[in-house]
Write an enzyme that holds these catalytic residues in place. Structure first.
Site, PDB file in Angstrom:
ATOM      1  N   SER A   1       4.905   6.767   2.337  1.00 62.64           N
ATOM      2  CA  SER A   1       5.518   5.472   2.650  1.00 62.64           C
ATOM      3  C   SER A   1       4.859   4.386   1.824  1.00 62.64           C
ATOM      4  O   SER A   1       3.650   4.403   1.610  1.00 62.64           O
ATOM      5  CB  SER A   1       5.310   5.119   4.138  1.00 62.64           C
ATOM      6  OG  SER A   1       5.809   6.118   4.991  1.00 62.64           O
TER       7      SER A   1
ATOM      8  N   ASP B   1      -2.616   0.748   8.084  1.00 60.65           N
ATOM      9  CA  ASP B   1      -1.377   1.486   7.829  1.00 60.65           C
ATOM     10  C   ASP B   1      -0.253   1.057   8.778  1.00 60.65           C
ATOM     11  O   ASP B   1       0.651   1.840   9.063  1.00 60.65           O
ATOM     12  CB  ASP B   1      -1.609   3.003   7.929  1.00 60.65           C
ATOM     13  CG  ASP B   1      -2.664   3.481   6.934  1.00 60.65           C
ATOM     14  OD1 ASP B   1      -2.713   2.943   5.811  1.00 60.65           O
ATOM     15  OD2 ASP B   1      -3.444   4.393   7.286  1.00 60.65           O
TER      16      ASP B   1
ATOM     17  N   HIS C   1       0.925   5.078   1.299  1.00 63.05           N
ATOM     18  CA  HIS C   1       0.214   5.905   2.281  1.00 63.05           C
ATOM     19  C   HIS C   1       0.910   7.264   2.374  1.00 63.05           C
ATOM     20  O   HIS C   1       2.140   7.323   2.475  1.00 63.05           O
ATOM     21  CB  HIS C   1       0.233   5.213   3.648  1.00 63.05           C
ATOM     22  CG  HIS C   1      -0.418   6.017   4.726  1.00 63.05           C
ATOM     23  ND1 HIS C   1      -1.788   6.103   4.860  1.00 63.05           N
ATOM     24  CD2 HIS C   1       0.103   6.795   5.695  1.00 63.05           C
ATOM     25  CE1 HIS C   1      -2.077   6.899   5.878  1.00 63.05           C
ATOM     26  NE2 HIS C   1      -0.945   7.333   6.406  1.00 63.05           N
TER      27      HIS C   1
ATOM     28  N   ASN D   1       0.854  -1.184   0.000  1.00 58.68           N
ATOM     29  CA  ASN D   1       0.000   0.000   0.000  1.00 58.68           C
ATOM     30  C   ASN D   1       0.889   1.232   0.000  1.00 58.68           C
ATOM     31  O   ASN D   1       1.968   1.219   0.590  1.00 58.68           O
ATOM     32  CB  ASN D   1      -0.867  -0.002   1.270  1.00 58.68           C
ATOM     33  CG  ASN D   1      -1.769   1.211   1.379  1.00 58.68           C
ATOM     34  OD1 ASN D   1      -2.479   1.554   0.432  1.00 58.68           O
ATOM     35  ND2 ASN D   1      -1.743   1.876   2.519  1.00 58.68           N
TER      36      ASN D   1
HETATM   37  C1  GRF Z   1      -2.566   9.109  -2.603  1.00 61.83           C
HETATM   38  O1  GRF Z   1      -2.165  10.215  -1.851  1.00 61.83           O
HETATM   39  C2  GRF Z   1      -2.312   7.835  -1.848  1.00 61.83           C
HETATM   40  O2  GRF Z   1      -1.127   7.856  -1.113  1.00 61.83           O
HETATM   41  C3  GRF Z   1      -3.479   7.816  -0.921  1.00 61.83           C
HETATM   42  O3  GRF Z   1      -4.554   8.248  -1.700  1.00 61.83           O
HETATM   43  C4  GRF Z   1      -4.072   9.080  -2.757  1.00 61.83           C
HETATM   44  C5  GRF Z   1      -4.490   8.443  -4.034  1.00 61.83           C
HETATM   45  O4  GRF Z   1      -4.192   9.203  -5.159  1.00 61.83           O
HETATM   46  N1  GRF Z   1      -3.627   6.540  -0.273  1.00 61.83           N
HETATM   47  P1  GRF Z   1      -4.411   8.623  -6.608  1.00 61.83           P
HETATM   48  O5  GRF Z   1      -5.794   7.965  -6.637  1.00 61.83           O
HETATM   49  O6  GRF Z   1      -3.331   7.643  -6.904  1.00 61.83           O
HETATM   50  O7  GRF Z   1      -4.382   9.811  -7.511  1.00 61.83           O
END
Ligand code: GRF
Length: 216
Positions: free
Chosen positions: A136, A145, A109, A107
């Site tokens: 991360s 997370d 995050h 994932n």
């Molecule tokens: C990103 O900031 C990711 O880290 C978080 O949600 C956002 C998703 O952005 N979990 P995208 O859909 O890839 O544009």
């Protein structure tokens, strides 16, 4: 070719950066399927535009979260991915499903974990007056997370930053962070052991993305 499945709930800019890296020849991998919990996710359209199979399953069609997750991951399993990448996937995944895919789901995050888990991470960083923030990539475990951190990209927090300005600066680093992490996965350099992340078969602290977009 290294096979990646992507799970996304929304915009899909991280997915797009992977598609662009693959098309540009900098990521030797193949996106073998994109999956979502929202049929209107822009990520699905990005996948279809790239000629990739995209599929949404609605949580509402299932009685329990566990049943939804089992169906979703069964669908993902049919494309036989080497790695499942949650990129903006906004749901917790059932513990049993996570365990069944241990070491094969990651994932991204938007915080320097273990700081600022959950939602609204940019506002959390501002509220805590953090000097530094970032993103991360971690292995998915049943704890939100909370899985072992593989790699991070750091940004300075500027005076006058808003959650939006900070999010935009972090996102610019998220994209190369995910691409570089997947390059290392595709090269077989990253794995999950009992006690945490292994890089080249050795226990490792999180890799840090350098200014040149490679790991330091
Ligand atoms: C990103 O900031 C990711 O880290 C978080 O949600 C956002 C998703 O952005 N979990 P995208 O859909 O890839 O544009």
């Amino acid at each position: 070719m290294y096979r990646i499945a992507v799970l996304a709930s929304g915009r899909g800019s991280n997915l797009q950066s992977l598609l662009d890296a693959i098309a540009g020849g900098s990521l030797p991998a193949e996106i073998v399927g994109v999956f979502s919990d929202r049929s209107k996710a822009q990520a699905l359209q990005r996948a279809r535009d790239a000629g990739i199979a995209a599929r949404a399953l609605s949580p509402k069609a299932f009685e329990t979260r566990a049943a939804f997750d089992a169906a979703l991951f069964a669908a993902i399993d049919t494309v036989a991915p080497d790695l499942i990448v949650c990129a903006g996937y906004m749901r917790l995944v059932d513990a049993q499903v996570v365990e069944a895919h241990r070491g094969r789901v990651i994932n991204i995050h938007p915080s320097l974990l273990p700081a600022f888990k959950g939602l609204h991470t940019h506002q959390q960083a501002l509220d805590a007056a953090a000097a530094e923030h970032g993103a991360s990539v971690h292995f998915l475990t049943p704890e939100l997370d909370g899985g072992p951190v593989i790699a991070q990209a750091r940004v300075d927090v500027h005076a006058g930053d808003t959650a939006e300005s900070l999010a935009a600066r972090v996102l610019l680093r998220e994209h190369p962070l995910l691409v570089e992490t997947l390059r290392w996965f595709a090269a077989g350099r990253i794995s999950l052991a009992e006690d945490g992340v292994q890089i080249d078969d050795e226990a490792s602290d999180p890799l840090q993305l350098a200014a040149n977009q490679r790991f330091a």
